[in-house]
Design a protein around this motif. Structure first.
Motif, PDB file in Angstrom:
ATOM      1  N   LEU A  41     -35.547 -31.428  41.233  1.00  0.00           N
ATOM      2  CA  LEU A  41     -35.624 -32.695  41.954  1.00  0.00           C
ATOM      3  C   LEU A  41     -36.990 -33.384  41.816  1.00  0.00           C
ATOM      4  O   LEU A  41     -37.040 -34.561  41.441  1.00  0.00           O
ATOM      5  N   PRO A  42     -38.102 -32.715  42.149  1.00  0.00           N
ATOM      6  CA  PRO A  42     -39.381 -33.429  42.023  1.00  0.00           C
ATOM      7  C   PRO A  42     -39.706 -33.832  40.588  1.00  0.00           C
ATOM      8  O   PRO A  42     -40.270 -34.908  40.361  1.00  0.00           O
ATOM      9  N   LEU A  43     -39.335 -32.997  39.626  1.00  0.00           N
ATOM     10  CA  LEU A  43     -39.616 -33.329  38.226  1.00  0.00           C
ATOM     11  C   LEU A  43     -38.766 -34.515  37.769  1.00  0.00           C
ATOM     12  O   LEU A  43     -39.261 -35.423  37.082  1.00  0.00           O
ATOM     13  N   TYR A  44     -37.495 -34.524  38.156  1.00  0.00           N
ATOM     14  CA  TYR A  44     -36.628 -35.628  37.771  1.00  0.00           C
ATOM     15  C   TYR A  44     -37.063 -36.925  38.461  1.00  0.00           C
ATOM     16  O   TYR A  44     -37.081 -37.998  37.837  1.00  0.00           O
ATOM     17  N   ALA A  45     -37.416 -36.802  39.749  1.00  0.00           N
ATOM     18  CA  ALA A  45     -37.880 -37.984  40.483  1.00  0.00           C
ATOM     19  C   ALA A  45     -39.147 -38.553  39.851  1.00  0.00           C
ATOM     20  O   ALA A  45     -39.301 -39.774  39.723  1.00  0.00           O
ATOM     21  N   GLU A  46     -40.036 -37.676  39.439  1.00  0.00           N
ATOM     22  CA  GLU A  46     -41.270 -38.120  38.781  1.00  0.00           C
ATOM     23  C   GLU A  46     -40.955 -38.821  37.459  1.00  0.00           C
ATOM     24  O   GLU A  46     -41.586 -39.821  37.103  1.00  0.00           O
ATOM     25  N   SER A  47     -39.955 -38.309  36.732  1.00  0.00           N
ATOM     26  CA  SER A  47     -39.577 -38.936  35.456  1.00  0.00           C
ATOM     27  C   SER A  47     -38.990 -40.330  35.657  1.00  0.00           C
ATOM     28  O   SER A  47     -39.019 -41.163  34.745  1.00  0.00           O
ATOM     29  N   LEU A  48     -38.461 -40.607  36.868  1.00  0.00           N
ATOM     30  CA  LEU A  48     -37.939 -41.930  37.188  1.00  0.00           C
ATOM     31  C   LEU A  48     -39.029 -42.881  37.677  1.00  0.00           C
ATOM     32  O   LEU A  48     -38.744 -44.053  37.948  1.00  0.00           O
ATOM     33  N   GLY A  49     -40.250 -42.348  37.821  1.00  0.00           N
ATOM     34  CA  GLY A  49     -41.365 -43.177  38.254  1.00  0.00           C
ATOM     35  C   GLY A  49     -41.573 -43.236  39.750  1.00  0.00           C
ATOM     36  O   GLY A  49     -42.301 -44.112  40.244  1.00  0.00           O
ATOM     37  N   LEU A  50     -40.978 -42.309  40.510  1.00  0.00           N
ATOM     38  CA  LEU A  50     -41.144 -42.323  41.964  1.00  0.00           C
ATOM     39  C   LEU A  50     -42.529 -41.826  42.362  1.00  0.00           C
ATOM     40  O   LEU A  50     -43.100 -40.943  41.707  1.00  0.00           O
ATOM     41  N   SER A  51     -43.052 -42.377  43.447  1.00  0.00           N
ATOM     42  CA  SER A  51     -44.334 -41.931  43.979  1.00  0.00           C
ATOM     43  C   SER A  51     -44.159 -40.615  44.723  1.00  0.00           C
ATOM     44  O   SER A  51     -43.035 -40.206  45.025  1.00  0.00           O
TER      45      SER A  51
END
Length: 369
Positions: free
Chosen positions: A28-38
């Protein structure tokens, strides 16, 4: 009831928690980061499924008492199957949060309803066999991060999402083969039980401690820059729980629920004091080991006890899970604001106070039916 049904439930428990944990750790955190989330957005997304659980655990338990366990577990299996595929449609914080909310429904159905099903089928061995179900889910939880992390590294996120959906399909198909129990209710009703609230406080304090350890263990100064070591300690912690819970459940079936809860909660309190006043790595490791054993011993009694103080076993376990989730969400916040020493100390004191309230409520009689 024969052992075949038990094996099916244990297998479903393994795949349910394997898939759901793979979808969030470390995915989850890695995928969210790949989407550009803070980082702030990632934190809110990660909390979404826990908030869902607080509401849905109780509701799913109540519905299983009304409509039967199998129908609810089939519905949960469908969510396990479909939710991972929705990650492909998520492209910002809002849509990813909605996916996590939907995914949280699956776990919020499966956990209380599957434990209620085991309690229905095996009333004379509910402590032991609920302990085995806990172990099956813990094995899935322990394997998931390394499996998901390896797949992400070598093959990418899509393969993880598809694999999570496949594990959900297994749960969905197995659910059709479960015996159908429940239906203790003819209409919606729930009588508030002080006994259940007290039992819930015990579980809440255990999970305040558990989530606090999981969140802040890597930040102890002698573990900084040693992510592998903090990960190893957490893996050992989960492994101890997986081994101890069935034995603790068996002990609970033999000597009653009260004594193991006293032993377990005392150990949890001592472990929190060890974290609060730790001055070395060995003190932290000792605290983690003591906590793992104590949490296992206590929880192996609280779950079956909840089904014995209420005729509505699904509702009771759902209520217990909701209170537990509140504690799990509160633990890191409390320690984060108060600091390591005062935070862990406060969690330990809360657990011992909860134990004191439990002892005052139960008196000297045996609380096992």
């Amino acid at each position: 009831m024969g052992s075949k049904s038990l094996y099916l439930i244990l297998l479903a428990g393994f795949f349910a928690i394997l898939g759901s944990t793979m979808s969030k750790s470390p995915t989850l955190p890695l995928y969210a980061e790949s989407l550009g989330l803070s980082r702030g957005d990632i934190g809110l997304v990660a909390a979404a499924s826990t908030v869902t659980g607080i509401v849905m655990n109780f509701s799913s338990g109540l519905l299983s008492d009304l409509y039967g366990r199998r129908k609810l577990l089939i519905a949960g299996g469908f969510v396990f199957l479909s939710a991972p595929l929705l990650y492909f449609l998520a492209d910002d914080a809002l849509t990813l949060t909605l996916v996590r909310v939907y995914y949280g429904v699956a776990t919020a159905i499966f956990v209380p309803v599957s434990f209620a099903l085991v309690s229905d089928l095996y009333p004379d061995r509910r402590g032991t066999l609920m302990g085995f179900l806990s172990t099956s889910t813990l094995v899935g939880r322990a394997l998931a991060p390394v499996l998901a992390g390896s797949i992400i590294y070598f093959l990418g996120f899509p393969v993880v999402f598809v694999l999570c959906s496949i594990t959900g399909m297994v749960v969905f198909l197995l659910s059709f083969r479960f015996p159908d129990t429940g239906r203790e209710l003819e209409k919606f009703e729930f009588t508030f039980s002080r006994e259940l609230l007290v039992i819930g406080l015990l579980d809440a304090s255990v999970y305040m401690a558990y989530q606090g350890i999981e969140t802040f263990l890597p930040l102890f100064y002698y573990l900084q820059d040693k992510a592998w070591l903090s990960g190893l300690i957490l893996t050992i912690e989960i492994s101890i729980m997986a081994v101890v819970k069935p034995y603790a459940g068996y002990l609970s079936d033999r000597i009653g629920r009260r004594k193991p809860i006293i032993i377990g909660m005392t150990m949890v309190g001592l472990a929190m004091f060890a974290f609060a006043f730790s001055s070395s790595l060995w003190a932290v490791i000792a605290g983690a080991v003591v906590f793992s054993v104590g949490a296992s011993v206590s929880e192996a009694s609280t779950k079956p006890l909840a089904t014995e103080v209420s005729r509505l076993r699904g509702t009771a376990l759902g209520f217990l899970e909701s209170i537990k989730d509140i504690g799990q969400a509160a633990g890191p916040v409390l320690i984060g604001f108060l600091g390591f020493k005062l935070g862990f100390l406060s969690v330990g004191i809360f657990g011992l106070v909860a134990l004191g309230i439990f002892l005052a409520r139960t008196g000297e009689h045996n609380v096992q039916t």
